[in-house]
Design a protein around this motif. Structure first.
Motif, PDB file in Angstrom:
ATOM      1  N   LEU A  61      12.305 -55.835  12.520  1.00 51.31           N
ATOM      2  CA  LEU A  61      11.534 -56.867  11.835  1.00 51.31           C
ATOM      3  C   LEU A  61      11.996 -56.938  10.384  1.00 51.31           C
ATOM      4  O   LEU A  61      12.018 -55.913   9.684  1.00 51.31           O
ATOM      5  N   ASN A  62      12.372 -58.137   9.952  1.00 46.59           N
ATOM      6  CA  ASN A  62      12.820 -58.342   8.581  1.00 46.59           C
ATOM      7  C   ASN A  62      11.764 -59.153   7.841  1.00 46.59           C
ATOM      8  O   ASN A  62      11.575 -60.345   8.114  1.00 46.59           O
ATOM      9  N   VAL A  63      11.062 -58.496   6.931  1.00 43.62           N
ATOM     10  CA  VAL A  63      10.019 -59.136   6.129  1.00 43.62           C
ATOM     11  C   VAL A  63      10.647 -59.552   4.801  1.00 43.62           C
ATOM     12  O   VAL A  63      11.050 -58.698   4.011  1.00 43.62           O
ATOM     13  N   THR A  64      10.722 -60.854   4.574  1.00 43.36           N
ATOM     14  CA  THR A  64      11.327 -61.376   3.346  1.00 43.36           C
ATOM     15  C   THR A  64      10.254 -62.087   2.530  1.00 43.36           C
ATOM     16  O   THR A  64       9.553 -62.957   3.050  1.00 43.36           O
ATOM     17  N   VAL A  65      10.127 -61.701   1.272  1.00 42.90           N
ATOM     18  CA  VAL A  65       9.114 -62.286   0.400  1.00 42.90           C
ATOM     19  C   VAL A  65       9.789 -62.896  -0.827  1.00 42.90           C
ATOM     20  O   VAL A  65      10.883 -62.501  -1.211  1.00 42.90           O
ATOM     21  N   VAL A  66       9.123 -63.873  -1.415  1.00 36.27           N
ATOM     22  CA  VAL A  66       9.548 -64.467  -2.685  1.00 36.27           C
ATOM     23  C   VAL A  66       8.406 -64.252  -3.664  1.00 36.27           C
ATOM     24  O   VAL A  66       7.308 -64.791  -3.479  1.00 36.27           O
ATOM     25  N   ARG A  73      13.143 -59.360  28.704  1.00 31.02           N
ATOM     26  CA  ARG A  73      12.900 -57.918  28.698  1.00 31.02           C
ATOM     27  C   ARG A  73      11.873 -57.554  27.634  1.00 31.02           C
ATOM     28  O   ARG A  73      11.735 -58.213  26.618  1.00 31.02           O
ATOM     29  N   ARG A  74      11.194 -56.453  27.877  1.00 29.09           N
ATOM     30  CA  ARG A  74      10.218 -55.948  26.913  1.00 29.09           C
ATOM     31  C   ARG A  74      10.944 -55.145  25.836  1.00 29.09           C
ATOM     32  O   ARG A  74      11.942 -54.494  26.103  1.00 29.09           O
ATOM     33  N   ALA A  75      10.423 -55.221  24.591  1.00 28.14           N
ATOM     34  CA  ALA A  75      11.109 -54.554  23.489  1.00 28.14           C
ATOM     35  C   ALA A  75      10.102 -53.869  22.580  1.00 28.14           C
ATOM     36  O   ALA A  75       8.913 -54.202  22.562  1.00 28.14           O
ATOM     37  N   TYR A  76      10.600 -52.901  21.844  1.00 29.93           N
ATOM     38  CA  TYR A  76       9.777 -52.278  20.810  1.00 29.93           C
ATOM     39  C   TYR A  76      10.503 -52.353  19.475  1.00 29.93           C
ATOM     40  O   TYR A  76      11.716 -52.537  19.401  1.00 29.93           O
ATOM     41  N   VAL A  77       9.730 -52.216  18.406  1.00 29.62           N
ATOM     42  CA  VAL A  77      10.256 -52.377  17.054  1.00 29.62           C
ATOM     43  C   VAL A  77      10.883 -51.068  16.597  1.00 29.62           C
ATOM     44  O   VAL A  77      10.208 -50.036  16.534  1.00 29.62           O
ATOM     45  N   ARG A  78      12.174 -51.130  16.283  1.00 30.79           N
ATOM     46  CA  ARG A  78      12.864 -49.931  15.805  1.00 30.79           C
ATOM     47  C   ARG A  78      12.578 -49.684  14.326  1.00 30.79           C
ATOM     48  O   ARG A  78      12.213 -48.589  13.921  1.00 30.79           O
ATOM     49  N   ARG A  79      12.739 -50.740  13.508  1.00 28.47           N
ATOM     50  CA  ARG A  79      12.629 -50.568  12.061  1.00 28.47           C
ATOM     51  C   ARG A  79      12.045 -51.833  11.447  1.00 28.47           C
ATOM     52  O   ARG A  79      12.280 -52.940  11.924  1.00 28.47           O
ATOM     53  N   ILE A  80      11.281 -51.663  10.367  1.00 27.78           N
ATOM     54  CA  ILE A  80      10.748 -52.781   9.586  1.00 27.78           C
ATOM     55  C   ILE A  80      11.428 -52.763   8.225  1.00 27.78           C
ATOM     56  O   ILE A  80      11.356 -51.767   7.494  1.00 27.78           O
ATOM     57  N   ASN A  81      12.139 -53.852   7.903  1.00 30.15           N
ATOM     58  CA  ASN A  81      12.863 -53.949   6.636  1.00 30.15           C
ATOM     59  C   ASN A  81      12.138 -54.931   5.722  1.00 30.15           C
ATOM     60  O   ASN A  81      11.713 -56.002   6.153  1.00 30.15           O
ATOM     61  N   VAL A  82      11.996 -54.569   4.449  1.00 28.98           N
ATOM     62  CA  VAL A  82      11.331 -55.413   3.459  1.00 28.98           C
ATOM     63  C   VAL A  82      12.356 -55.810   2.406  1.00 28.98           C
ATOM     64  O   VAL A  82      13.074 -54.954   1.878  1.00 28.98           O
ATOM     65  N   ALA A  83      12.439 -57.103   2.095  1.00 32.00           N
ATOM     66  CA  ALA A  83      13.419 -57.602   1.122  1.00 32.00           C
ATOM     67  C   ALA A  83      12.768 -58.654   0.234  1.00 32.00           C
ATOM     68  O   ALA A  83      11.804 -59.313   0.631  1.00 32.00           O
ATOM     69  N   GLY A  84      13.309 -58.792  -0.973  1.00 36.24           N
ATOM     70  CA  GLY A  84      12.830 -59.807  -1.902  1.00 36.24           C
ATOM     71  C   GLY A  84      11.796 -59.323  -2.889  1.00 36.24           C
ATOM     72  O   GLY A  84      11.438 -60.037  -3.826  1.00 36.24           O
ATOM     73  N   ASN A  85      11.292 -58.108  -2.709  1.00 39.90           N
ATOM     74  CA  ASN A  85      10.251 -57.581  -3.587  1.00 39.90           C
ATOM     75  C   ASN A  85      10.870 -56.779  -4.726  1.00 39.90           C
ATOM     76  O   ASN A  85      10.848 -55.558  -4.741  1.00 39.90           O
ATOM     77  N   SER A  86      11.436 -57.489  -5.698  1.00 43.61           N
ATOM     78  CA  SER A  86      12.086 -56.811  -6.815  1.00 43.61           C
ATOM     79  C   SER A  86      11.077 -56.106  -7.710  1.00 43.61           C
ATOM     80  O   SER A  86      11.402 -55.104  -8.357  1.00 43.61           O
ATOM     81  N   LYS A  87       9.840 -56.600  -7.775  1.00 48.12           N
ATOM     82  CA  LYS A  87       8.811 -55.994  -8.616  1.00 48.12           C
ATOM     83  C   LYS A  87       7.816 -55.187  -7.790  1.00 48.12           C
ATOM     84  O   LYS A  87       7.477 -54.055  -8.131  1.00 48.12           O
ATOM     85  N   THR A  88       7.358 -55.762  -6.708  1.00 48.28           N
ATOM     86  CA  THR A  88       6.329 -55.124  -5.895  1.00 48.28           C
ATOM     87  C   THR A  88       6.906 -53.966  -5.087  1.00 48.28           C
ATOM     88  O   THR A  88       7.964 -54.103  -4.474  1.00 48.28           O
ATOM     89  N   ARG A  89       6.212 -52.862  -5.076  1.00 48.62           N
ATOM     90  CA  ARG A  89       6.687 -51.702  -4.341  1.00 48.62           C
ATOM     91  C   ARG A  89       6.629 -51.955  -2.833  1.00 48.62           C
ATOM     92  O   ARG A  89       5.747 -52.656  -2.338  1.00 48.62           O
ATOM     93  N   ASP A  90       7.561 -51.328  -2.122  1.00 49.93           N
ATOM     94  CA  ASP A  90       7.589 -51.452  -0.661  1.00 49.93           C
ATOM     95  C   ASP A  90       6.254 -51.063  -0.041  1.00 49.93           C
ATOM     96  O   ASP A  90       5.786 -51.687   0.915  1.00 49.93           O
ATOM     97  N   GLU A  91       5.640 -50.047  -0.592  1.00 51.80           N
ATOM     98  CA  GLU A  91       4.390 -49.530  -0.026  1.00 51.80           C
ATOM     99  C   GLU A  91       3.309 -50.594   0.003  1.00 51.80           C
ATOM    100  O   GLU A  91       2.502 -50.662   0.952  1.00 51.80           O
ATOM    101  N   VAL A  92       3.276 -51.464  -1.045  1.00 54.54           N
ATOM    102  CA  VAL A  92       2.255 -52.504  -1.129  1.00 54.54           C
ATOM    103  C   VAL A  92       2.380 -53.475   0.039  1.00 54.54           C
ATOM    104  O   VAL A  92       1.384 -53.962   0.581  1.00 54.54           O
ATOM    105  N   VAL A  93       3.618 -53.765   0.449  1.00 58.14           N
ATOM    106  CA  VAL A  93       3.857 -54.670   1.577  1.00 58.14           C
ATOM    107  C   VAL A  93       3.633 -53.942   2.894  1.00 58.14           C
ATOM    108  O   VAL A  93       2.953 -54.453   3.802  1.00 58.14           O
ATOM    109  N   ARG A  94       4.173 -52.745   3.004  1.00 58.23           N
ATOM    110  CA  ARG A  94       4.122 -52.023   4.286  1.00 58.23           C
ATOM    111  C   ARG A  94       2.702 -51.649   4.697  1.00 58.23           C
ATOM    112  O   ARG A  94       2.381 -51.620   5.883  1.00 58.23           O
ATOM    113  N   ARG A  95       1.830 -51.373   3.736  1.00 60.08           N
ATOM    114  CA  ARG A  95       0.477 -50.966   4.127  1.00 60.08           C
ATOM    115  C   ARG A  95      -0.343 -52.119   4.702  1.00 60.08           C
ATOM    116  O   ARG A  95      -1.423 -51.902   5.259  1.00 60.08           O
TER     117      ARG A  95
END
Length: 764
Positions: A421-426, A352-374
């Motif tokens: 979508l779960n974006v996990t960074v170290v 089936r075809r799908a669309y993205v409901r939400r993008i979650n960012v994890a692991g960025n204790s120092k970097t702001r979410d905005e830096v990853v999301r942009r």
């Protein structure tokens, strides 16, 4: 009249023993509780006791409630003994508290850090200020023993000592005798016929030791590493046609003294199969030809599991480009054992075809979410697009703020057409600090300092400060880069600098070249990989005369003045698709920069082009090319200004020659650079011998060619300098280190040779 007491007592350390209370304790006639007293408390609050009792004053007490009370009090973990006594209709609760842990210490540790172990114990509840629990201490001892086994320290002995001190407290000490690590003495692969044992063992990260084992610890046994090596062995066979290869067993034997380990891997190779045909089955969205173009498996070649996996992944990703996030692609081999042939059937079901409901960012204790999301090119509430997701992941990785970037898809419960979508960074240290000191008879003590932060305060902005206090080379530089000066991704760079230098310290003298300026540049992204830069600067350049000033500097100053005020304009283009900016193995980097002096005292054009290409030859070897060309020319009938000259020689140019000394020379013998430059470098890079596949320590062989030419000199291939050599690059604990030993194979009289060169920085 003497009072009659009825009492019962129960000592237990488990809930099971407490449950046996009614069977073993003296039975008590039920009575109404007039009062409850608590005895034996030292640190626990009486309220804690009362809250745990299943009855209150004025309520009926019986044996069943007594057993429940004891179970509840033991469950608190605060007491090692609990008794209930009755004095008429008064219930007395007598407790003996567990001792409190005053201190936890370790002795004999070498492999582990004390603070890290204390934190691990704190996570399981064994820490200062908490009641001592023997079961937790035993658990901690066993876990510590297991960690030593993971590091091949099988002979490690651990003894736990409990020392009582005043006020019902104890000190807990773990005494460790680590012993010598067990080392792999031999690794055998039994049953191999198609390939030599040495070839197969080269695929392993573990080995029987070499002269660099002290650094790589490759001779330390680890079950996880062995499993990875077995998988590498399986992959090696499956990528060479052995479709039915299997590992029958892997045996690990340790010597009686727990110092030597022997590993034996038994394999069954099976027959080698050749692909006879590739066939598509299933629903390919009427795009069969497009999917066929993604197939990397070729009939007539041996079966290759890597290419099969590559093809199925390419199919899955291509389905994802059309929103089919749950596409299932299965490779089914149809085996003809009589002819050792296999037909590969690629069966696809796009689901089936799908669309993205939400993008979650994890692991960025120092970097702001905005830096990853942009950097995301896949947006929320949009159709799932695998190509955009991969591009997003690559853009986040190219920020160089993170060690790892992973993007995973998860289904949304109750919504079959949606995914998250779960974006996990170290995160990794994104700053660099460089400190330097030098001493010479002419300059005495010279200090240099620079600090750079690529991700200042987690904002994604770059800040840099460089200071040099050398007597003849004083520098103060400030840089600031905002990569998202506008929401569309236009970057802004600010440069402020003041340099007072004598370009060539070997020519003693007190003349100086003083440059003070400020610049502003903007970077405009024209595509996902291409950025064009525009900028302007204001500069004031002064030639201060003194002893031993190069004649070229003096001639330029006498003709055009000792001070020049310039307004250079700049334009550039950059494109970088390398897989890593630190240890690249594939990809290409291109840069073009043009500086144009159109106003002020100096009129000139200065261009520079750089090209890098990395080609992976196999898992271990990478071929790297670098080319850099520069050209400058004076405008309006003026010569090219000497203070804009290119220089060559040393690291980053032609190694084996002293830094900045190849090319034109002044009549005084000073190297003065020139407006024409060409540098060519070729390297073969591999993990350092004995370091396995560790990319942090790499060796390389190189060939360098290049030279710098004067304004009135034509480009002459016969004047090119050349060198060959070996080098070492190490991502060390104190920062990246690069060292090269070069032998000039084409040099000319007067060239300054420097066969050993290195540079190092540090990270934080």
């Amino acid at each position: 009249m003497k009072k009659q007491y009825k009492r019962f007592r129960l000592r237990t350390v488990s809930a099971i023993a407490a449950m046996a209370f009614t069977a073993n304790a003296w039975a008590v006639e039920p009575f109404t509780v007039r009062d409850i007293r608590v005895e034996g408390l030292q640190r626990a609050e009486p309220g804690t006791i009362f809250a745990s009792l299943p009855f209150r004053i004025g309520e009926l007490y019986n044996d069943e409630k007594g057993a429940a009370a004891i179970r509840s009090l033991f469950a608190l973990g605060l007491f090692k003994d609990v008794r209930l006594e009755t004095n008429g209709d008064v219930l007395v609760v007598i407790v003996e508290e567990r001792p409190t842990i005053a201190d936890i210490d370790f002795s004999g540790l070498k492999e582990f850090d004390k603070d890290a172990l204390r934190k691990a114990l704190r996570d399981i509840g064994l820490t200062e200020g908490r009641p001592f629990d023997q079961s937790l201490a035993d658990r901690a001892e066993q876990e510590l023993r297991r960690q030593y086994i993971n590091k091949s320290l099988y002979a490690a002995e651990i003894q736990t000592t409990l020392t009582p001190i005043e006020r019902n407290r104890v000190n807990l000490t773990f005494s460790v005798s680590e012993g010598e690590p067990a080392r792999i003495k031999e690794i055998r692969v039994v049953g191999a016929k198609a390939f030599s044992e040495k070839t197969l063992l080269d695929q392993f990260d573990q080995d029987s030791g070499g002269f660099l084992s002290w650094y790589t610890k490759s001779d330390r046994y680890s079950r996880a590493k062995l499993n990875a090596d077995v998988e590498a062995l399986r992959s090696y066979y499956l990528s060479r046609g052995f479709l039915e290869f299997r590992v029958e067993s892997s045996q690990v034997a340790i010597s009686p003294n727990k110092q030597d380990i022997t590993i034996t891997i038994n394999v069954a190779e099976g027959e080698r199969f050749v692909v006879s045909a590739v066939r598509l089955e299933g629903n390919y969205l009427s795009k069969d030809d497009e999917f066929k173009s993604l197939v990397t498996i070729r009939p007539g070649e041996p079966y290759n599991a890597d290419r099969v996996a590559e093809t199925t992944k390419a199919f899955t990703d291509y389905f994802g480009n059309f929103g089919y996030a749950f596409a299932n692609v299965e490779a089914k081999p149809e085996i003809d054992r009589s002819n050792n042939r296999v037909t590969l059937v690629l069966a696809a079901e796009p689901s089936r075809r799908a669309y993205v409901r939400r993008i979650n960012v994890a692991g960025n204790s120092k970097t702001r979410d905005e830096v990853v999301r942009r950097e995301m090119r896949q947006f929320e509430s949009s159709w799932y697009d695998a190509e955009k997701i991969k591009l997003s992941r690559d853009r986040i990785d190219r920020l160089s703020f993170f060690k790892e970037v992973n993007v995973e898809t998860s289904e949304v419960p109750g919504a079959p057409d949606q995914v998250d979508l779960n974006v996990t960074v170290v995160e990794k240290p994104s700053g660099s600090l460089q400190l330097g000191a030098g001493f010479s008879q002419s300059e005495k003590l010279a200090l240099s300092f620079s600090i750079k932060q690529e991700n200042a305060f987690g904002s994604g902005n770059y800040l840099g400060v460089e200071i040099n206090t050398s007597k003849y080379n004083r520098t103060v530089v400030f840089n600031s880069v905002n990569p998202y000066f506008t929401p569309d991704g236009i970057s802004r760079t600010i440069d402020l600098y003041h340099r007072a230098s004598r370009p060539y310290e070997d020519q003693g003298g007190n003349y100086q070249l003083v440059t003070t300026g400020a610049g502003l540049r903007f970077g405009v992204p024209f595509s996902e990989l291409d950025t064009v830069f525009f900028g302007a600067a204001v500069e004031r350049i002064q030639i201060r005369p003194g002893t031993n000033i190069p004649a070229a500097y003096l001639a330029y100053a006498n003709r055009f003045g000792y001070t020049s005020a310039n307004l250079p304009l700049s334009i550039g283009w950059g494109r970088d698709d390398r897989d890593s900016s630190i240890t690249p193995t594939s990809g290409r980097l291109q840069r073009v920069a043009i500086e144009l002096g159109v106003a002020g005292d100096a009129r000139f054009v200065r261009t520079n082009y750089q090209f890098q290409q990395y080609i992976p030859l196999n898992k271990q070897f990478t071929l790297a090319f670098n080319a850099e060309a520069g050209y400058g020319k004076g405008l309006g009938g003026r010569p090219f200004p000497v203070f804009k000259n290119f220089y060559g020689g040393g690291l980053g140019s032609v190694r084996g020659f002293d830094q900045g000394t190849i090319g034109p020379r002044d009549v005084t013998g000073s190297s003065i650079g020139g407006p024409k430059k060409l540098t060519l470098n070729a390297e073969v890079i591999t993990p350092f011998p004995g370091a396995g596949n560790d990319k942090s320590l790499r060796a390389f062989g190189f060939v360098d060619v290049g030279n710098v030419f004067g304004e009135n000199e034509r480009f002459d291939v016969g004047q090119l300098r050349a060198s060959v050599g070996l080098g070492l690059s190490w991502i060390s604990p104190v920062g990246p280190l690069r060292m090269a030993a070069a032998i000039p194979v084409r040099k000319f009289p007067g060239d300054r040779i420097q066969k050993m060169q290195f540079q190092i920085g540090t990270s934080f």
